[in-house]
Design a protein around this motif. Sequence first.
Motif, PDB file in Angstrom:
ATOM      1  N   VAL A 212     101.838  82.275 -20.499  1.00 22.51           N
ATOM      2  CA  VAL A 212     100.934  82.893 -21.473  1.00 22.51           C
ATOM      3  C   VAL A 212     100.263  81.806 -22.307  1.00 22.51           C
ATOM      4  CG1 VAL A 212     102.635  83.144 -23.358  1.00 22.51           C
ATOM      5  CG2 VAL A 212     100.753  84.796 -23.155  1.00 22.51           C
ATOM      6  N   SER A 213      99.037  82.070 -22.718  1.00 21.03           N
ATOM      7  CA  SER A 213      98.353  81.220 -23.692  1.00 21.03           C
ATOM      8  C   SER A 213      97.801  82.109 -24.790  1.00 21.03           C
ATOM      9  CB  SER A 213      97.215  80.427 -23.041  1.00 21.03           C
ATOM     10  OG  SER A 213      96.172  81.292 -22.628  1.00 21.03           O
ATOM     11  N   ARG A 214      97.617  81.509 -25.969  1.00 21.89           N
ATOM     12  CA  ARG A 214      96.948  82.207 -27.066  1.00 21.89           C
ATOM     13  C   ARG A 214      95.952  81.265 -27.692  1.00 21.89           C
ATOM     14  NH1 ARG A 214      98.480  83.517 -33.214  1.00 21.89           N
ATOM     15  NH2 ARG A 214      96.966  81.818 -33.361  1.00 21.89           N
ATOM     16  N   HIS A 215      94.709  81.733 -27.810  1.00 22.99           N
ATOM     17  CA  HIS A 215      93.656  80.992 -28.503  1.00 22.99           C
ATOM     18  C   HIS A 215      93.006  81.982 -29.467  1.00 22.99           C
ATOM     19  CE1 HIS A 215      94.077  77.525 -25.867  1.00 22.99           C
ATOM     20  NE2 HIS A 215      94.142  78.379 -24.859  1.00 22.99           N
ATOM     21  N   GLY A 216      93.240  81.776 -30.766  1.00 23.60           N
ATOM     22  CA  GLY A 216      92.844  82.792 -31.738  1.00 23.60           C
ATOM     23  C   GLY A 216      93.689  84.026 -31.494  1.00 23.60           C
ATOM     24  N   ARG A 217      93.036  85.177 -31.351  1.00 26.67           N
ATOM     25  CA  ARG A 217      93.785  86.397 -31.068  1.00 26.67           C
ATOM     26  C   ARG A 217      93.717  86.789 -29.593  1.00 26.67           C
ATOM     27  NH1 ARG A 217      93.293  90.451 -36.240  1.00 26.67           N
ATOM     28  NH2 ARG A 217      94.745  91.616 -34.922  1.00 26.67           N
ATOM     29  N   THR A 218      93.142  85.908 -28.763  1.00 29.30           N
ATOM     30  CA  THR A 218      93.019  86.194 -27.341  1.00 29.30           C
ATOM     31  C   THR A 218      94.202  85.616 -26.579  1.00 29.30           C
ATOM     32  OG1 THR A 218      90.602  86.179 -27.462  1.00 29.30           O
ATOM     33  CG2 THR A 218      91.593  85.873 -25.292  1.00 29.30           C
ATOM     34  N   LEU A 219      94.848  86.457 -25.793  1.00 28.33           N
ATOM     35  CA  LEU A 219      95.945  85.977 -24.966  1.00 28.33           C
ATOM     36  C   LEU A 219      95.575  86.107 -23.496  1.00 28.33           C
ATOM     37  CD1 LEU A 219      97.859  88.272 -23.332  1.00 28.33           C
ATOM     38  CD2 LEU A 219      98.413  88.896 -25.657  1.00 28.33           C
ATOM     39  N   SER A 303     102.645  84.146 -32.451  1.00 26.49           N
ATOM     40  CA  SER A 303     102.206  82.874 -31.866  1.00 26.49           C
ATOM     41  C   SER A 303     102.318  82.895 -30.353  1.00 26.49           C
ATOM     42  CB  SER A 303     103.066  81.728 -32.406  1.00 26.49           C
ATOM     43  OG  SER A 303     104.370  81.762 -31.826  1.00 26.49           O
ATOM     44  N   ALA A 304     101.751  81.868 -29.733  1.00 24.88           N
ATOM     45  CA  ALA A 304     101.871  81.711 -28.285  1.00 24.88           C
ATOM     46  C   ALA A 304     103.331  81.591 -27.870  1.00 24.88           C
ATOM     47  CB  ALA A 304     101.094  80.478 -27.828  1.00 24.88           C
ATOM     48  N   LEU A 305     104.148  80.937 -28.694  1.00 28.58           N
ATOM     49  CA  LEU A 305     105.568  80.816 -28.370  1.00 28.58           C
ATOM     50  C   LEU A 305     106.275  82.156 -28.501  1.00 28.58           C
ATOM     51  CD1 LEU A 305     107.851  78.997 -27.507  1.00 28.58           C
ATOM     52  CD2 LEU A 305     108.171  78.321 -29.893  1.00 28.58           C
ATOM     53  N   GLY A 345     105.150  73.486 -22.432  1.00 26.93           N
ATOM     54  CA  GLY A 345     103.818  73.578 -23.026  1.00 26.93           C
ATOM     55  C   GLY A 345     103.766  73.066 -24.441  1.00 26.93           C
ATOM     56  N   TRP A 346     102.882  73.671 -25.231  1.00 20.87           N
ATOM     57  CA  TRP A 346     102.618  73.181 -26.588  1.00 20.87           C
ATOM     58  C   TRP A 346     102.277  74.345 -27.509  1.00 20.87           C
ATOM     59  CZ3 TRP A 346      97.831  74.120 -28.791  1.00 20.87           C
ATOM     60  CH2 TRP A 346      96.807  74.523 -27.912  1.00 20.87           C
ATOM     61  N   LEU A 347     102.406  74.072 -28.817  1.00 17.61           N
ATOM     62  CA  LEU A 347     102.096  75.038 -29.867  1.00 17.61           C
ATOM     63  C   LEU A 347     101.575  74.274 -31.068  1.00 17.61           C
ATOM     64  CD1 LEU A 347     102.559  78.122 -30.816  1.00 17.61           C
ATOM     65  CD2 LEU A 347     104.603  77.205 -31.942  1.00 17.61           C
ATOM     66  N   ASP A 348     100.517  74.809 -31.722  1.00 16.45           N
ATOM     67  CA  ASP A 348     100.073  74.178 -32.963  1.00 16.45           C
ATOM     68  C   ASP A 348     100.378  75.084 -34.151  1.00 16.45           C
ATOM     69  OD1 ASP A 348      98.028  76.090 -33.223  1.00 16.45           O
ATOM     70  OD2 ASP A 348      96.473  74.757 -32.467  1.00 16.45           O
ATOM     71  N   GLU A 349     100.057  74.616 -35.359  1.00 16.84           N
ATOM     72  CA  GLU A 349     100.424  75.353 -36.567  1.00 16.84           C
ATOM     73  C   GLU A 349      99.702  76.683 -36.709  1.00 16.84           C
ATOM     74  OE1 GLU A 349     101.752  72.850 -40.261  1.00 16.84           O
ATOM     75  OE2 GLU A 349      99.850  72.054 -39.502  1.00 16.84           O
ATOM     76  N   THR A 350      98.573  76.863 -36.046  1.00 12.72           N
ATOM     77  CA  THR A 350      97.841  78.125 -36.129  1.00 12.72           C
ATOM     78  C   THR A 350      98.465  79.202 -35.252  1.00 12.72           C
ATOM     79  OG1 THR A 350      96.295  77.740 -34.276  1.00 12.72           O
ATOM     80  CG2 THR A 350      95.727  76.773 -36.427  1.00 12.72           C
ATOM     81  N   GLY A 351      99.375  78.805 -34.367  1.00  9.88           N
ATOM     82  CA  GLY A 351      99.970  79.744 -33.419  1.00  9.88           C
ATOM     83  C   GLY A 351      99.354  79.683 -32.043  1.00  9.88           C
ATOM     84  N   ASP A 352      98.275  78.890 -31.902  1.00  7.22           N
ATOM     85  CA  ASP A 352      97.680  78.712 -30.585  1.00  7.22           C
ATOM     86  C   ASP A 352      98.594  77.853 -29.713  1.00  7.22           C
ATOM     87  OD1 ASP A 352      95.509  80.187 -31.329  1.00  7.22           O
ATOM     88  OD2 ASP A 352      94.088  78.515 -31.375  1.00  7.22           O
ATOM     89  N   GLU A 354      99.798  76.959 -25.183  1.00  7.36           N
ATOM     90  CA  GLU A 354      99.813  77.265 -23.755  1.00  7.36           C
ATOM     91  C   GLU A 354     101.214  76.985 -23.225  1.00  7.36           C
ATOM     92  OE1 GLU A 354      95.445  76.052 -22.108  1.00  7.36           O
ATOM     93  OE2 GLU A 354      96.723  74.383 -22.766  1.00  7.36           O
ATOM     94  N   TRP A 355     101.759  77.941 -22.479  1.00 11.56           N
ATOM     95  CA  TRP A 355     103.096  77.780 -21.907  1.00 11.56           C
ATOM     96  C   TRP A 355     103.040  78.129 -20.420  1.00 11.56           C
ATOM     97  CZ3 TRP A 355     106.675  75.357 -24.706  1.00 11.56           C
ATOM     98  CH2 TRP A 355     106.436  75.262 -26.081  1.00 11.56           C
ATOM     99  N   ALA A 356     103.346  77.146 -19.589  1.00 11.32           N
ATOM    100  CA  ALA A 356     103.382  77.330 -18.142  1.00 11.32           C
ATOM    101  C   ALA A 356     104.813  77.542 -17.691  1.00 11.32           C
ATOM    102  CB  ALA A 356     102.789  76.107 -17.441  1.00 11.32           C
ATOM    103  N   VAL A 357     104.974  78.239 -16.580  1.00  4.23           N
ATOM    104  CA  VAL A 357     106.300  78.422 -15.993  1.00  4.23           C
ATOM    105  C   VAL A 357     106.717  77.096 -15.351  1.00  4.23           C
ATOM    106  CG1 VAL A 357     107.681  79.759 -14.369  1.00  4.23           C
ATOM    107  CG2 VAL A 357     105.778  80.846 -15.582  1.00  4.23           C
TER     108      VAL A 357
END
Length: 411
Positions: A212-219, A303-305, A345-352, A354-357
């Motif tokens: 899953v990824s999150r950019h803004g409110r889009t997943l 968040s993405a996480l 993957g990674w996560l920033d402070e905004t909650g954006d 990307e997490w790959a399997v």
Amino acid sequence: MNSKLLDSPIPAALDAPVAANALLDNYGDDATFFFASPRLTFLGHGLHARLRSPGREALLAHQVGELFASARQAGIAAPVLAGALPFDADDAAVLFVPERTHRAGRLAHAQIRAAAPRPLHGRIRQVPEAAVYHHAVDEALRRFATTALEKVVLSRALEVHAPGGIDVRALLTQLAAHNPNGFTFALDLFERGGHSIHRPLRLMGASPELLVSRHGRTLTANPIAGTLPRSKDPVEDEARGHSLLASAKDLHEHALVVDAVAKSLAPLCRTLVVPPRPSLIKTATLWHLSTLVHGEVADPATSALDLAQALHPTPAVCGHPRALAHAAIRELEPFERGLFTGMVGWLDETGDGEWAVTIRCAEVDADKVRLFAGAGIVPASTPESELNETAAKFRTMLNAMGLDVPLEDLL
């Protein structure tokens, strides 16, 4: 701070307009994190702070907040959490904030300078042996007939001893060059088992699957299940892709995964769009069935996480029903998965983020490498076909390492 970091030619600002390929070129022994997706590329140096506890959701969310707060207090302007979570929530996560993180756009894969890998002559040991894996698949098929189990993912490993060591920069470059549509990663694991090692143990790979990824409110989520090895003959290769798209066995396996992903995400989303049928994607070695899921997060604080933990583990890496599949894995796999089939993957402070399997991967430790591959077992499976599928999945790492292993040595 490591003096090497001060000499790095990469600007320290997170949003500096640095070419993604320069980040790949600058990956070296002092790098602790590399992650390239179809959208972004990250390179991390050093270690500010890391999490040491298991990946349980409530504990993890609290500790991630503490890591970001600590980084801010230390003067890290735009901290990024990097790392991997294990398959089993009781195992330790490897999550940390690098001292310096650099970000760019998508890699220009056609411009990656990837010389042919130096031929590697290594000793290989199967874990378990093919006959043991064959028996495990037979046992899974028996359970389908006698229990409510519908799918279980069974894995095996290859242990490679490579005298002279592994050139991790060359390996990462090969993975990035030959997997342009996936998620290429290299993660410093620091210490394992409480013992320091001279060269860092790394988790490296090129996953085709976005958890899953999150950019803004889009997943976005991209469940993948259903696989066939590709052919070097173009006509046969195309026929294999079409046969996979028509395979009742693989479509059933894929539907189990997509349904589980949709059910997990729906309570967290304002909208969720799930295509009714899968499409085909391909890597250098495999065809896959793929469904691209899009949605809008209901709560911007999710968040993405958070989304990744809500999904993990999907039937693509565990099975269905989850509890029965997890129990079967514990009984039938004679090794601990660790980070394999977790998420990276990674996560920033905004909650954006990307997490790959964490698949198509290996643990790389100086002159020793442990590769992993798994296959989804359903009632229509056969031990022979699943052995062949895992052998094909090993090829991503074997090819990148320059290790030419005859198929019969993997079966």
